[in-house]
Scaffold this active site. Structure first.
Site, short mmCIF file in Angstrom:
data_model
loop_
_atom_site.label_atom_id
_atom_site.label_comp_id
_atom_site.label_asym_id
_atom_site.label_seq_id
_atom_site.Cartn_x
_atom_site.Cartn_y
_atom_site.Cartn_z
N LYS A 109 -72.87 71.16 -26.77
CA LYS A 109 -72.14 72.43 -26.71
C LYS A 109 -71.11 72.28 -25.60
O LYS A 109 -71.46 72.18 -24.42
CB LYS A 109 -73.07 73.62 -26.41
CG LYS A 109 -72.29 74.91 -26.38
CD LYS A 109 -73.03 76.08 -25.80
CE LYS A 109 -71.99 76.97 -25.14
NZ LYS A 109 -72.53 78.22 -24.64
N ALA A 197 -71.90 83.99 -26.95
CA ALA A 197 -71.67 84.68 -25.67
C ALA A 197 -71.20 86.13 -25.80
O ALA A 197 -70.47 86.48 -26.72
CB ALA A 197 -70.66 83.93 -24.81
N THR A 220 -78.19 85.85 -22.10
CA THR A 220 -78.43 86.90 -21.11
C THR A 220 -79.12 88.14 -21.69
O THR A 220 -80.02 88.70 -21.05
CB THR A 220 -77.08 87.33 -20.46
OG1 THR A 220 -76.38 86.15 -20.05
CG2 THR A 220 -77.29 88.21 -19.27
C1 LIG Z 1 -76.60 79.62 -22.43
C2 LIG Z 1 -75.22 79.47 -22.82
O1 LIG Z 1 -74.83 78.56 -23.47
C3 LIG Z 1 -74.28 80.53 -22.39
O2 LIG Z 1 -73.23 79.91 -21.74
C4 LIG Z 1 -73.87 81.24 -23.62
O3 LIG Z 1 -72.54 81.20 -23.80
C5 LIG Z 1 -74.52 82.54 -23.78
O4 LIG Z 1 -73.82 83.64 -23.27
P1 LIG Z 1 -74.57 85.03 -23.02
O5 LIG Z 1 -75.46 84.81 -21.85
O6 LIG Z 1 -73.49 86.04 -22.76
O7 LIG Z 1 -75.37 85.37 -24.23
#
Ligand SMILES: CC(=O)[C@@H](O)[C@H](O)COP(=O)(O)O
Length: 279
Positions: A109, A197, A220
Site C-alpha cells: 500500500k 481513509a 481509525t
Molecule cells: C491504516 C492505514 O492505512 C491508514 O493510513 C488508512 O489510510 C486508514 O485511514 P483511516 O484511519 O482514516 O480509516
C-alpha cells in the site's frame, strides 16, 4: 445471505486484488487500538481478509514490533504492508523494498504524503514511486486522490488497484467528493477501486459500496470507537449491504413524488356501517 443466488453472494462478499480473490471487501488497519487483544477481536469481528501494517512501526519498535508481528501472523490473513509516514518517492521505495523482505509479499500500500495537515497524497511522488516499484515487480495499491489524470498516470505506471481517499486520514468525514468518486468508478470499470481513509461511520462505507467501489479500507473509525468490536461488525454489515444494493440495480432518484400505493378504486365512507367501512 442464503436467500440470494450463489453468483450474487460471491459478488457481494469477494473482491479481486491483483488476480487473487479476497473473501471480504473490507480491509482494516492495525494501528491505534486500545490493546492488542481488542485489535484481534475487532479484526475477527470485521471478517476482513486483508490487514494493513506499517513497516515503520515494525522496525521502529524492535521488540514490541516482533510481538505485534506474531499477533498479526496468527490471524492467518493477507498482509498489506504500507509506506505510511513516507514523505518522498525515494523513502517510499526503500520502505517498500524493506517491507517485501520482512513480510514476504509483493503487495504494497503505497503512501507518499507531503502535507502534514491534510495528509493528502503527494501525487507527483506517488506516481514516481509507483512506476519504480511496479518496475521491480511490486503489486502496488496506491493511496491517492480521486483525480482522473492522476489515476490514469497510476494505471499507466502499472497499478491495477487504486485507493482514492474518502476524506483525510483519521478525520472520519466520510466521502468528501462523492461526484469525483463516481467519475473515477465510471472511467476505470476494470480497475479494482477501494476507498481508503476518512471513513467514520458504517453508512459512509455503505455509500462507497453503493457507488460500485470494490471495497473499503479503514482504521481509525474502528480503533477509536468506544466499542471497536461492535463497530467492526457494523462496518462489515454495511459493506455487504452497500455492495448488495449496488448489485441489485438501484432505482433512479427523481425530483417529483410518485405514489407507491396504486389507486384501483376510490374508498367511500359508509353511511350506515360506521366510520371507515368500505362499500
Ligand atoms: C491504516 C492505514 O492505512 C491508514 O493510513 C488508512 O489510510 C486508514 O485511514 P483511516 O484511519 O482514516 O480509516
Amino acid at each position: 445471505m442464503d436467500t440470494i443466488d450463489t453468483d450474487t453472494a460471491r459478488a457481494v462478499t469477494g473482491m479481486d486484488i491483483y488476480g487473487r480473490r479476497i473473501a471480504s471487501r473490507l480491509m482494516l488497519g492495525t494501528s491505534l487500538y486500545p490493546s492488542p487483544q481488542m485489535m484481534t477481536d475487532a479484526i475477527n469481528a470485521s471478517g476482513a481478509g486483508i490487514v494493513t501494517v506499517s513497516l515503520r512501526r515494525e522496525s521502529g519498535e524492535a521488540r514490541a514490533g516482533q510481538a505485534f508481528w506474531e499477533l498479526i501472523r496468527g490471524l492467518g490473513l493477507d498482509i498489506l504492508p504500507n509506506t505510511a509516514g513516507c514523505h518522498s518517492a525515494r523513502e517510499a521505495v526503500t520502505t517498500a523494498q524493506m517491507a517485501r523482505e520482512i513480510f514476504g509479499t509483493d503487495w504494497v500500500k503505497l503512501e507518499v504524503v507531503r502535507d502534514a495537515e491534510t495528509l493528502q497524497p503527494d501525487v507527483f511522488g506517488l506516481v514516481e514511486a509507483a512506476r519504480t516499484l511496479t518496475g521491480e515487480g511490486f503489486k502496488v495499491l496506491p493511496y491517492t486522490v480521486e483525480d482522473l489524470s492522476v489515476a490514469d498516470r497510476l494505471v499507466e505506471a502499472g497499478c491495477r488497484v487504486l485507493m482514492p481517499w474518502g476524506a483525510p486520514i483519521g478525520s472520519g468525514l466520510g466521502l468528501n467528493n462523492r461526484y469525483g468518486l463516481r467519475q473515477l468508478r465510471a472511467h476505470f470499470p476494470e480497475v479494482t477501486l477501494v476507498v481508503d481513509a476518512g471513513l467514520g461511520l458504517p453508512s459512509q462505507a455503505a455509500a462507497a459500496m453503493e457507488l460500485g467501489y470494490d471495497g473499503v479500507l479503514l482504521n481509525t473509525a474502528v480503533a477509536k470507537a468506544g466499542d471497536p468490536v461492535a463497530m467492526a461488525r457494523g462496518f462489515a454489515l454495511a459493506v455487504e449491504a452497500g455492495r448488495l444494493a449496488f448489485e441489485a440495480d438501484p432505482m433512479a432518484p427523481r425530483d417529483m413524488a410518485a405514489p407507491s400505493t396504486p389507486m384501483l378504486g376510490q374508498a367511500m365512507l359508509g353511511d350506515v356501517g360506521g366510520p371507515g367501512e368500505l362499500r
